[in-house]
Structure formats: C-alpha cells, structure tokens
Design a protein around this motif. Structure first.
Motif: not given
Length: 731
Positions: A220-234
């Motif tokens: 996830c490359d969005i400036k403010r990632c809302l996912c608590k499990k990190g930018r690589d969580y899918n």
C-alpha cells in the motif's frame, strides 16, 4: 566410446556420452547418429533413443573391420556418401579433418574432398568483418571455420559460434541473428553441418527462469495507510485487499485506504493520473458514460438515428416484389410501397400518444431488422471457416443434453467441420427431412433445453446461475461452445440473454452495473427490497440486522450512518449476487463462446448481436416471408399474375383466412419453422411452373408454385398440398 574408441566427454563436439552399465556399453550420441550401418528400428524409449542394443553390437562388429583413413585405426563406422568414394573415418577424426556431417534426413556424411561448400560471387568483397554472435573479427573466405548467412549479404559467423548458438536455441529459436529469418537460415546451416537439436531453448528449460515475472506487487503506497497490520498486509475480498494501479501495476492501495467500494475494480495511482490528465485521456469518463448508458432504458439506444453508412444488405434482402395490399404487387421500377404498420408495443410509455407509440415501435422493429441483417452477414463470414469434412452426431431427441454433450466431447469433433445430425429415435423425425433441417431441429431442441436448464436463472431474460456440479464438469464452457456452434452452423440463437449477462460478456463484468430485476432468488430480492425501500435510519438498521448473516457471508457489511448509505449497500449486494458470485461460470462461459471467433465478433458488434441474443425473433409476417424468397423469372410464364396470387395468399394466411400458418409454409419449403440468424443456405427461391400442385424442395429451399387461372384455384392447391404433406410427416 565403442564406436570411436575415445574417452573425450565433449557434448558440444561429439554429443552426449552415455554409459549403459547393464549392457556394458558407452557411446557418443553423434557417433551413433552418423554411423552408416545402423538405423533407429525401435521406439524412442527403446535401447539408446530408438537404436536397439543388438543393432549397436552389429554396427561395432561391422566397423571393427574398417580402417579409418585419417588415424589409420580400426572401427571407422562412418563412410562418405559421395559415389565411388570409399573413405571411412571415426566421427572425431572427421571433425578434425573438416568433414561435413548433416544432422537431417538420412544423416549423410561427406569427406574432406566431397563436402558441400558455400558459393561466393566474385563481386563480393574479400576482407574481414565481425561475427554477429561473438563480435570478433572473421575473415570473409569460403573456409570450413567460416559460414555466411544465406539471407543477409554481410552476415558472417564462426562455425563454432553458430554451433553453440544452435545447441542453446534449439530448432524453435535458432535463426539469423541479423534479419531473424528462420526457414532459409536453418536449411543452409543444416546443409553445412550445423546440428540443430529438436528441443526447446535452454533459457525456456531453466527452472524458475521467469519466477520474478509471476510476483505481484503487494504494497500500500497511500501516504496514510489505515491498516494496523502494515502496508504489506493483503486480505482478498475484504477492505484490506490491495488493488494495483490498472496502468502501471507498480503502485498499490488497500480498498479502505482509498475509500474504494468492494465492487470497484479499477484504481489509478497519482503518477498515472497526472500523466493521463496531461495527455487528455480520461478513462474514468469513458467508464462513467458506459454506466450511464446502462441506466437508460433499452429502447433508447434502439431509437437512435441510424448511421449514414448503412450496412451492406444481404443478397436475400433485394426482392422483385414488395407487399402493399392483398393481390397487389410493387416492382422495382414503380413507386415505393408503404409497409404495413405493426401493433404498438405494450412497453412504450403511457404518456406518449398512440400515434407516437406506433411510430416508436415501428422504428424499434426496423432498427432490430437492420441489426439482424448485419449479424447475418457477420455469421456468414465466420462460416467461411467451416470445411466440407463431416462430423456425425448421433442424437437422442428425448435426451438431447446428454447426447449433445457426448457428441461435442468426442475426440474427432471439430467445430470447423460440417456437422451432420442423425436422430437415433428416428420415429420422432420425418424421413423427408434434409440434413439442414435435422441440424436446425437439433440446435432448436438444444437451445430450448439450455434456456430451461440449471445453468441459467430468471424468467424471460436470464443470467447465469451458480451450479457447483456444472462448474466441476465444465458445463458452462460446453454451453457457450454449443451456442457459438449453433450460430455459425445455421442454428437458432438463444434469445434469452439478459442485458446484464450480455454486457458482462461483451464489456467485462467490472464495467457492468446490475439491477434488481437481475436477481432471480426470491429471498435475496426480498432482502434487497427491504433495504432499498427503508424510509428511516431505524428501519434500515433493523433490515440490516435481520439479514446480518447474509450480508456477512456476501462481504457486504458496511457502517451505516445515514439513510443514503442504503444505496451503496444495495449496489454491493447486487454486484456480489449477480456478478461476483458467478464469476467462475461466467469466465468459463466466455471461453466457450470464443469458439469459431463468435465472442470476438460480439465484442466488435455488440448492438448487432444484442438483437439476436437478448430479443426474441420477430414473429413471422407476410412481409417477412415475401422478403425471404427470391422469385426466379422464366420467359414462358406470367410472373406478374403468379406473384400477385402468392402475395395475396400470404396476406390471407397472416389474417387467419387460411387453414395453414406462415410457419407451415416455411416448414414445407425449408424444414424449419423459424429463420436462423445466419439465414438459409441456399437462399429460398420461388419458381412458377406448369405443374398441378406446389412442391417444396428442401434440399434447394425452393418453392415450386403452379400456374393457375384464378386466385381461388391457387389458394386451394396451396392449402391442400401444405396441410396434407405436413400431416403425413407428423403421422
């Protein structure tokens, strides 16, 4: 090696050296291939690549009596094929003495005196140039170590470089490195002794060679990632599913981070958006226009102004006679005739005046006829693929689906072959049926079965259903294939596709917005209506609470803070139930429709194919039958009076003043009760002859009509013959 006596292990020069302990045998592969007294008499898995062990022993014994003309030792198994040349040598000795070994056809060998050489014209310059493989200098001379390209004037190679490239590229990728010519280049190199193995290229055989290309970008490359499990969580099918940029694929976002809906398929990163904005390409605007067009009523697009470039009329559309009134005809050189208006459609809005309703309905029908003529021409183009080779299908009309499935899945079935239908329960079919009539009847039964099968759901306009057993047995693919084959081979069209199903096939499911009418399940439709027609926030929340488990299973739960949120929720449910739920059957169905190129033509001409897949065929009318037949003129017959009686009779049949129907007339002539989308082959014709009674020649689709003095005589003969002929056939 038992043939050359050397211990060298150099696959590039002598081929692979193989040792067979069980037979106490070691041999170079090239020594074996080029030996003059042995042939492959076994299968590929027998002996050494088809060379039987007993034959190898015999060849060794034969060679033991022959002395090599190069090293003077025994065991020379290879001989020069030039007439009267008795030189023999070992394979390694031949390589050393610059002999030519041709790894093709009879695997011929030529000694140093009789070997083939490349011819060079005296005008060609003599000097040095670069080898286009290793880029080192090579002398432009007709010597063994240098080869010239047969297809490029200034392409020169080292023999050794060419041999290494051929061993690496294999027969599928070995070609001229300058002009990319394959056939001419390979033929010359084989003649000059380059071995081109029949295998795939070495880079294609390397394990996991393209593994990097199979990795998808998951970040996830969005400036403010809302996912608590990190930018690589899918997590697929949730708000934490990562969507990649539809243009570059090298940027991603969680659905929640970009406030995307669960049904949205496309997303663009900031970089691509700015590039598109600068170039003026707005794909979103295109998608919005598509969605807007789907919201409009289906009749709107059908009432558009026709294109000034009218499609080419099919040969059957130009007739000598048109309808005007009973027993009155119009010829091409007379004033145009006004066609009879048809009754207004009940679907026309009540606010329109009766005159306007009739006019719109007439325009709509004319538009449909125009599009059906266009489809007919397209299908005739596709039929050019069909050859004269025949494939027979044995069909049981009482078990149409299983017998059709068995026929389509048989090993020798090919959709490009001419299909011949043999009904096994022949008591149900007339013996007078032609092959074309039997085929049309088969496809008619098959389309009727599909319409009422578990593969589709809905009342009149149908969508695909979700049948897990059918998915497992790949029945959706077979259904699509059967429909495509029916259209091209002269069968009827399904005529029961919903607009949503058709748009999914043509534009892709990601660009389609379903409606409530597409939901066939009564309980699901009731749930959607409860949410859609909730008139307060409390009633909306109550409706959601009642169907909480259904929404959770569908992945459509969303926070509801206001009454207007219900529209997005309804949209999510419709997308899930009508499209996402059946995405696997839909893809399989699309693959089946690709048979004979039908789906590709549907995507190129969507409006034309919609006229036969989403609309029922127009009811037969006197005008339709009259336009269908071409009247063949004869010098000794009064065509005008005969055509007058024929047109008048069609009018009487249409108005109910006859014991036969228009379908009976069509069946009497062609063996079919409806006009297939592709039309009839050959096209129906009429001949006026001095005969007592009319004759329907179904092989030629020709109606032979008697010459009579009065109209009553003509009508009586027609009624008597058609009624009794069809009655006898039915009995």
């Amino acid at each position: 090696c038992v043939l050359c006596g050397r211990t060298d292990d150099c696959p590039e020069k002598y081929g692979e050296k193989r040792t067979y302990v069980a037979y106490n045998l070691t041999v170079h592969y090239y020594c074996l291939l080029m030996s003059s007294g042995i042939w492959q008499r076994g299968e590929e898995d027998e002996g050494v690549d088809g060379f039987l062990i007993a034959d190898i022993r015999k060849e060794v014994n034969r060679a033991a009596k022959l002395k090599c003309n190069i090293c003077k030792k025994k065991g020379a198994s290879i001989g020069c094929v030039a007439p009267k040349c008795k030189r023999s040598y070992h394979f390694p000795c031949g390589i050393q003495k610059e002999c030519i070994f041709q790894f093709m056809e009879d695997f011929r060998s030529y000694c140093w005196e009789h070997k083939p050489v490349q011819k060079f014209s005296d005008k060609e310059s003599r000097g040095t140039s670069q080898c286009t493989i290793c880029l080192d200098l090579v002398e432009q001379l007709p010597v063994y170590t240098v080869l010239k390209s047969p297809c490029c004037k200034n392409a020169w190679f080292h023999r050794e470089c060419l041999q290494y490239q051929a061993l690496s590229a294999g027969i599928f990728f070995f070609r001229c490195s300058v002009c990319n010519n394959k056939d001419k280049f390979q033929k010359e190199m084989l003649r000059m002794g380059i071995h081109i193995p029949e295998k795939d290229a070495s880079w294609e055989l390397e394990e996991n060679a393209y593994q990097d290309l199979l990795q998808c970008y998951q970040h996830c490359d969005i400036k403010r990632c809302l996912c608590k499990k990190g930018r690589d969580y899918n997590e697929p099918d949730s708000k934490w599913e990562i969507k990649r940029c539809q243009y570059c694929g090298s940027r991603g976002t969680h659905l929640a981070c970009s406030a995307m809906k669960s049904w949205e398929q496309n997303w663009e990163c900031m970089e691509c958006t700015s590039i598109l904005a600068k170039s003026g390409n707005y794909s979103k605007q295109k998608k919005r226009s598509l969605a807007t067009s789907e919201k409009t009523d289906g009749t709107t697009c059908l009432l558009e102004e026709p294109s000034p470039k009218c499609p080419r009329q099919s040969p059957g559309s130009q007739r000598n006679f048109l309808l005007q009134s009973p027993k009155i005809m119009c010829q091409n050189n007379m004033s145009p005739c006004s066609h009879r208006e048809h009754p207004a459609s009940n679907r026309v809005m009540m606010s329109l005046s009766p005159l306007m309703s009739n006019r719109n309905c007439s325009l709509r029908k004319k538009h449909l006829r125009k599009k059906r003529r266009e489809v007919s021409n397209i299908l005739k183009e596709l039929k050019l693929q069909v050859n004269t080779k025949t494939t027979r299908l044995n069909i049981n009309a009482e078990n149409i689906w299983n017998s059709a499935l068995k026929g389509f899945r048989q090993r020798n079935f090919n959709p490009t072959n001419t299909i011949e239908i043999k009904f096994t329960n022949c008591k149900n079919r007339s013996k007078t049926d032609t092959p074309a009539a039997s085929k049309h009847h088969f496809f008619q039964l098959l389309m009727f079965h599909l319409q009422n099968s578990s593969l589709f759901e809905g009342s009149s306009a149908k969508n695909l259903s979700l049948d897990f057993q059918a998915v497992k047995e790949n029945l959706y693919f077979e259904a699509g294939k059967m429909i495509a084959v029916s259209l091209v081979h002269g069968g009827p069209s399904p005529c029961f596709f919903s607009k949503t199903l058709f748009d999914c096939l043509v534009y892709g499911p990601e660009n389609v917005k379903p409606a409530l009418e597409d939901v066939a399940d009564v309980d699901v439709a009731r749930t959607i209506k409860m949410i859609k027609y909730a008139n307060s926030l409390s009633s909306l929340q109550s409706a959601i609470h009642d169907c909480y488990e259904f929404l959770a299973a569908a992945g459509c739960l969303r926070p509801i803070t206001s009454l207007c949120d219900k529209n997005m929720l309804v949209n999510d449910i419709l997308i899930h139930h009508v499209i996402k739920r059946i995405i696997s059957p839909l893809e399989s169905f699309r693959q089946g429709l690709k048979t004979l190129g039908v789906l590709e033509k549907m995507q190129m001409h969507p409006e034309a194919f919609s006229s036969i897949l989403c609309h029922k065929p127009e009811r037969l009318s006197a005008e339709t039958i009259c336009d269908l037949f071409t009247i063949h003129s004869s010098s000794d017959v009064n065509e005008v009076e005969g055509a007058d009686f024929w047109i008048g009779y069609l009018q009487d049949v249409e108005s109910g003043e006859s014991v036969v129907t228009l379908e009976d007339i069509l069946l009497f002539v062609t063996g079919s009760i409806s006009i297939p989308p592709i039309g009839f082959d050959p096209e129906p014709t009429i001949k006026f002859l001095h005969i007592r009674y009319p004759v329907g020649n179904r092989l030629l689709n020709c109606l032979e009509l008697p010459i009579t003095k009065t109209y009553d005589q003509f009508k009586n003969k027609m009624e008597f013959t058609i009624r009794n002929t069809l009655r006898v056939e039915r009995e």
